[in-house]
Write an enzyme that holds these catalytic residues in place. Structure first.
Site, mmCIF file in Angstrom:
data_model
loop_
_atom_site.group_PDB
_atom_site.id
_atom_site.type_symbol
_atom_site.label_atom_id
_atom_site.label_comp_id
_atom_site.label_asym_id
_atom_site.label_seq_id
_atom_site.Cartn_x
_atom_site.Cartn_y
_atom_site.Cartn_z
ATOM 1 N N THR A 1 57.436 -0.424 27.105
ATOM 2 C CA THR A 1 59.399 -0.285 26.913
ATOM 3 C C THR A 1 59.210 0.836 27.097
ATOM 4 O O THR A 1 58.791 1.722 27.017
ATOM 5 C CB THR A 1 59.630 -0.213 25.385
ATOM 6 O OG1 THR A 1 59.331 -1.664 24.806
ATOM 7 C CG2 THR A 1 60.751 0.182 25.186
ATOM 8 N N GLY B 1 65.755 -6.919 19.262
ATOM 9 C CA GLY B 1 64.850 -5.508 18.423
ATOM 10 C C GLY B 1 65.962 -4.335 18.874
ATOM 11 O O GLY B 1 67.392 -4.130 18.687
ATOM 12 N N ASP B 2 65.120 -3.708 18.677
ATOM 13 C CA ASP B 2 65.492 -1.772 18.267
ATOM 14 C C ASP B 2 66.111 -0.945 19.681
ATOM 15 O O ASP B 2 67.570 -1.008 19.702
ATOM 16 C CB ASP B 2 64.885 -1.087 17.878
ATOM 17 C CG ASP B 2 63.726 -0.642 18.636
ATOM 18 O OD1 ASP B 2 63.501 -1.420 19.025
ATOM 19 O OD2 ASP B 2 63.552 0.512 18.765
ATOM 20 N N THR C 1 60.406 3.896 20.895
ATOM 21 C CA THR C 1 59.120 2.592 20.970
ATOM 22 C C THR C 1 58.858 2.363 20.107
ATOM 23 O O THR C 1 58.210 3.186 19.132
ATOM 24 C CB THR C 1 58.753 2.727 22.529
ATOM 25 O OG1 THR C 1 57.657 2.128 22.760
ATOM 26 C CG2 THR C 1 58.040 4.491 22.625
ATOM 27 N N GLY C 2 58.628 0.926 19.743
ATOM 28 C CA GLY C 2 57.540 0.328 18.815
ATOM 29 C C GLY C 2 58.387 -0.931 18.025
ATOM 30 O O GLY C 2 58.785 -1.422 18.935
ATOM 31 N N GLY D 1 60.744 -2.891 16.176
ATOM 32 C CA GLY D 1 61.755 -2.958 16.457
ATOM 33 C C GLY D 1 62.289 -2.443 15.021
ATOM 34 O O GLY D 1 63.284 -2.803 14.666
HETATM 35 N N1 ASP Z 1 61.226 -1.341 20.769
HETATM 36 C C1 ASP Z 1 60.759 -2.798 21.011
HETATM 37 C C2 ASP Z 1 61.744 -3.770 20.758
HETATM 38 O O1 ASP Z 1 61.159 -3.686 18.947
HETATM 39 C C3 ASP Z 1 59.525 -2.957 21.764
HETATM 40 C C4 ASP Z 1 58.313 -1.494 21.881
HETATM 41 O O2 ASP Z 1 59.277 -0.767 22.437
HETATM 42 O O3 ASP Z 1 57.605 -2.460 22.901
HETATM 43 O O4 ASP Z 1 61.963 -4.894 20.936
#
Ligand code: ASP
Length: 340
Positions: A206, A236-237, A257-258, A260
């Protein structure tokens, strides 16, 4: 430490010496072992291109919102990152993209979720902010809105990349929902062996950007393909204001990022701002506190970039690494991927 947000609505006199741009390209299992040197170099170049493009906007006196859009567009067009071209696949084998932007000066925000035909979802998020009374448009309506606004529309196949398709097959085999940069299986035997090509592909992520312009205005933006093998319609977030994206001139601009779901449950981006606003915690402490409570204590994974109105920045994560970088007035980009 930032000043309270009440006093921060107004722009201040232009001062080019304070311009700052911070970007991320995803967090996760990002280590020297999992990201070979050639790949690390590609990340460095990709992040630097984004930083330089956004810096050019800020150095010319442009707004933080413009700089965020420009920097994110560069990363959306780069198949290296899980945003725009290079986005991961859903369980149904589609690419559904999310993006958001927030203007710290006005408090306005725009976002799109689950778009399938918008070449640069961040431009659609911006159009929602600038041209509607709404904050978040999703699915077909968001795609139709982008077309109405004459944004660049592409066939869904534009987002199809072979390495992402292979990544989905791997995730399907293990019936796993995965952070795309966490693709490498945690087999102990792998510690000694070099990564396979498909694993290398997982070290994408992301993208996000936060900026402070010469007027003292903050902005934040995030764009993503989400999680590999996510369920149809999963959002997602990233496009959720306050979870993965938030900006307030009085406190901080944040992009996350992570995984979500943890960022949404913990309202991470806003929680960082709230600590600064109500508890008067310094930026760095706020980020660490929030990441610990919302992620680490709950087994969530990820990171954030955060930029205060005074130019203080923090790039925090509880994963092995996070692709990240920043540039200040001198225009010299600083880029990192691994833990310090
Ligand atoms: N945060 C993003 C989601 O959950 C994914 C990511 O950051 O890689 O959609």
């Amino acid at each position: 430490m930032s000043t309270p947000s009440m006093a921060a609505e107004k722009s201040t006199a232009p001062d080019l010496s304070r311009i700052t741009l911070v970007v991320h390209g995803g967090s996760g299992n990002v280590t020297p072992r999992s990201v070979p040197p050639a790949m690390a170099e590609q990340y460095r170049q990709g992040l630097e291109r984004a930083l330089k493009a956004g810096h050019a906007v800020l150095a010319a006196g442009g707004s933080s919102v413009d700089a965020v859009v420009v920097a994110i567009k560069v990363m959306e067009d780069d198949p290296l990152f899980n945003a725009g071209k290079g986005a991961v696949f859903t369980a149904a084998g589609r690419n559904e993209l999310d993006a958001a932007i927030m203007d710290g000066r006005t408090g306005k925000a725009g976002a799109v979720a689950g778009v399938t035909t918008v070449k640069n979802p961040i431009t659609a998020a911006r159009a929602v902010m600038d041209h509607t009374r709404h904050v978040l448009l999703a699915g077909e309506g968001a795609d139709a809105f982008a077309a109405d606004r004459k944004l660049e529309i592409v066939p869904p196949s534009y987002f199809h990349t072979p390495h992402r398709w292979e990544q989905l097959q791997r995730a399907r085999e293990g019936n796993r929902l995965q952070l795309d940069h966490d693709g490498a299986p945690r087999r102990s035997s792998m510690k000694e062996t070099p990564p396979e090509p498909w694993e290398v592909d997982h070290k994408y992520g992301t993208v996000g950007a936060v900026a402070l312009d010469a007027q003292g205005n903050l902005a934040a933006g995030t764009s993503t393909g989400g999680l590999t093998n996510k369920l149809y319609g999963r959002i997602g977030d990233s496009p959720i204001i306050g979870a993965g994206t938030y900006a307030d001139n009085g406190t901080v601009a944040v992009s996350a990022t992570g995984t979500g779901e943890f960022f949404m449950r913990g309202v991470v981006a806003y929680d960082i701002a709230a600590r600064m606003k109500y508890a008067r915690q310094p930026l760095s402490e706020s980020v660490e506190h929030t990441l610990r409570e919302a992620l680490t204590d709950r087994q969530g994974r990820g990171g954030v970039i955060a930029l205060g109105r005074d130019g203080q920045l923090k790039m925090g994560f509880n994963t092995e690494g996070m692709h990240r970088g920043y540039v200040r007035a001198d225009g010299v980009p600083v880029v990192k991927s691994f833990a310090d």
